[in-house]
Design an enzyme around this catalytic site. Structure first.
Site, PDB file in Angstrom:
ATOM      1  N   GLY A  68      -8.259   0.291   9.238  1.00 13.52           N
ATOM      2  CA  GLY A  68      -8.363   0.184   7.786  1.00 13.52           C
ATOM      3  C   GLY A  68      -9.762  -0.222   7.382  1.00 13.52           C
ATOM      4  O   GLY A  68     -10.603  -0.564   8.223  1.00 13.52           O
TER       5      GLY A  68
ATOM      6  N   ILE B 215       2.935  -3.574  14.146  1.00 15.54           N
ATOM      7  CA  ILE B 215       3.455  -4.916  13.863  1.00 15.54           C
ATOM      8  C   ILE B 215       4.937  -4.905  13.504  1.00 15.54           C
ATOM      9  O   ILE B 215       5.569  -5.965  13.457  1.00 15.54           O
ATOM     10  CB  ILE B 215       2.639  -5.642  12.765  1.00 15.54           C
ATOM     11  CG1 ILE B 215       2.793  -4.951  11.400  1.00 15.54           C
ATOM     12  CG2 ILE B 215       1.185  -5.782  13.176  1.00 15.54           C
ATOM     13  CD1 ILE B 215       2.216  -5.776  10.254  1.00 15.54           C
TER      14      ILE B 215
ATOM     15  N   TYR C 117       0.844  -1.815   4.420  1.00 16.35           N
ATOM     16  CA  TYR C 117       1.200  -0.570   3.749  1.00 16.35           C
ATOM     17  C   TYR C 117       0.713  -0.706   2.315  1.00 16.35           C
ATOM     18  O   TYR C 117       1.215  -1.536   1.561  1.00 16.35           O
ATOM     19  CB  TYR C 117       2.713  -0.348   3.794  1.00 16.35           C
ATOM     20  CG  TYR C 117       3.138   1.000   3.262  1.00 16.35           C
ATOM     21  CD1 TYR C 117       3.159   2.102   4.108  1.00 16.35           C
ATOM     22  CD2 TYR C 117       3.505   1.168   1.936  1.00 16.35           C
ATOM     23  CE1 TYR C 117       3.539   3.357   3.632  1.00 16.35           C
ATOM     24  CE2 TYR C 117       3.881   2.411   1.458  1.00 16.35           C
ATOM     25  CZ  TYR C 117       3.900   3.506   2.311  1.00 16.35           C
ATOM     26  OH  TYR C 117       4.272   4.729   1.833  1.00 16.35           O
ATOM     27  N   THR C 118      -0.281   0.091   1.932  1.00 13.38           N
ATOM     28  CA  THR C 118      -0.967  -0.129   0.653  1.00 13.38           C
ATOM     29  C   THR C 118      -0.806   1.003  -0.358  1.00 13.38           C
ATOM     30  O   THR C 118      -1.428   0.965  -1.419  1.00 13.38           O
ATOM     31  CB  THR C 118      -2.473  -0.352   0.899  1.00 13.38           C
ATOM     32  OG1 THR C 118      -3.014   0.792   1.569  1.00 13.38           O
ATOM     33  CG2 THR C 118      -2.712  -1.596   1.746  1.00 13.38           C
TER      34      THR C 118
ATOM     35  N   THR D 277      -2.634  -9.904  -1.770  1.00 17.78           N
ATOM     36  CA  THR D 277      -3.082  -9.082  -2.889  1.00 17.78           C
ATOM     37  C   THR D 277      -2.877  -9.735  -4.251  1.00 17.78           C
ATOM     38  O   THR D 277      -2.005 -10.604  -4.417  1.00 17.78           O
ATOM     39  CB  THR D 277      -2.305  -7.744  -2.875  1.00 17.78           C
ATOM     40  OG1 THR D 277      -2.616  -6.969  -4.031  1.00 17.78           O
ATOM     41  CG2 THR D 277      -0.796  -7.983  -2.874  1.00 17.78           C
TER      42      THR D 277
ATOM     43  N   TYR E  56       5.462  -2.720  -4.040  1.00 16.60           N
ATOM     44  CA  TYR E  56       4.342  -3.117  -3.172  1.00 16.60           C
ATOM     45  C   TYR E  56       4.076  -4.611  -3.291  1.00 16.60           C
ATOM     46  O   TYR E  56       3.993  -5.331  -2.289  1.00 16.60           O
ATOM     47  CB  TYR E  56       3.089  -2.319  -3.544  1.00 16.60           C
ATOM     48  CG  TYR E  56       1.825  -2.873  -2.927  1.00 16.60           C
ATOM     49  CD1 TYR E  56       1.601  -2.796  -1.563  1.00 16.60           C
ATOM     50  CD2 TYR E  56       0.855  -3.494  -3.727  1.00 16.60           C
ATOM     51  CE1 TYR E  56       0.456  -3.325  -0.996  1.00 16.60           C
ATOM     52  CE2 TYR E  56      -0.298  -4.002  -3.172  1.00 16.60           C
ATOM     53  CZ  TYR E  56      -0.494  -3.924  -1.804  1.00 16.60           C
ATOM     54  OH  TYR E  56      -1.631  -4.452  -1.256  1.00 16.60           O
TER      55      TYR E  56
END
Length: 257
Positions: free
Chosen positions: A11, A39, A63-64, A103, A127
């Site tokens: 990433g 993971i 996971y974005t 985030t 998310y």
């Protein structure tokens, strides 16, 4: 010499950490991408930690895809929550300090002022909910951790707002960008330096931190800055748009204090 495991190494933050790793002579790094270390696979994590006595784990795996997370939340929760829980359990067992990246999307965006670490999270999309659950797992399981919330992350690596705007501008495309959200763009290179410098000072224990580059703007304002930085301002049509073309609810105010 302290040994550091970095997950999600492919990433943008993982690549920024790899770029500056050689500058930190007192740290020995092991970089693992999602193929090397998934993971969500507890056995895979166990095997990795059994091979090396790590001092720290920097979890960049996430996971974005905000849009897809709304359609298939189970995938987001599997990585951002259950995967993080797997890491937390193994880190605790092996006495490894976990540095986890979270985030601004854990907040609902209704506050008028910047969000502090004392504000109560209230995510409004899948998310954000998955990332908040990951935070909670760490806090419930671990004694030695640092959760770093950041916002609007960008770099020269991979697909992000910065590279997307620049590529479209170079291709001569018209740019229509919303000004309905406000946040702090954060260069992943600066975040990488912040993490490693704090790690060397042992300043990463049992806390939640906010890290951004500190300048609040809209996506439209950020696009302007990108064009200015690359001597393209005025050469490519940039239109201020009131709409954000997405079906996912997003926080209007993402500024982290």
């Amino acid at each position: 010499m302290k040994k550091v495991l970095i997950t999600g190494a492919n990433g943008q933050l993982g690549q920024c950490l790899r770029k500056i790793a050689a500058q930190f002579k007192n740290l020995e790094f092991t970089f693992k991408n999602s193929k090397d270390l998934d993971i969500t696979d507890a056995l895979s994590i166990k095997k990795t930690f059994d091979l090396v006595d790590f001092d720290y784990c920097i979890n960049c795996a996430a996971y974005t895809d905000v849009e897809q997370a709304e359609k298939t939340p189970d995938i987001a929760f599997r990585v951002n929550a259950e995967g993080v829980k797997n890491l937390a359990f193994v880190c605790k067992k092996h006495k490894v300090g976990l540095i986890h990246i979270s985030t601004d999307y854990v907040f609902d965006g209704e506050k008028k002022e910047p969000y502090s670490i004392d504000d109560i999270p209230n995510p409004i999309n899948e998310y954000g909910k998955s990332k908040l659950l990951g935070e909670k797992y760490i806090q419930e399981i671990m004694d030695d951790y640092c959760i770093i919330r950041t916002s609007w992350l960008y770099s020269e690596f991979g697909k992000n707002f910065y590279t997307s705007i620049l590529n479209k501008a170079k291709a001569g495309e018209n740019l229509s960008v919303t000004d309905e959200q406000i946040g702090c763009p954060t260069n992943a290179n600066n975040l990488a330096n912040y993490i490693l410098e704090n790690m060397l000072m042992n300043n990463v224990k049992n806390r939640v931190k906010h890290f951004t580059d500190g300048i609040a703007t809209t996506w439209y304002g950020f696009a302007q800055s990108i064009l200015l930085e690359n001597s393209m301002h005025g050469k490519v049509p940039l239109v201020r748009d009131k709409n954000y073309r997405t079906f996912v609810r997003r926080p209007k105010n993402s500024v982290l204090k």
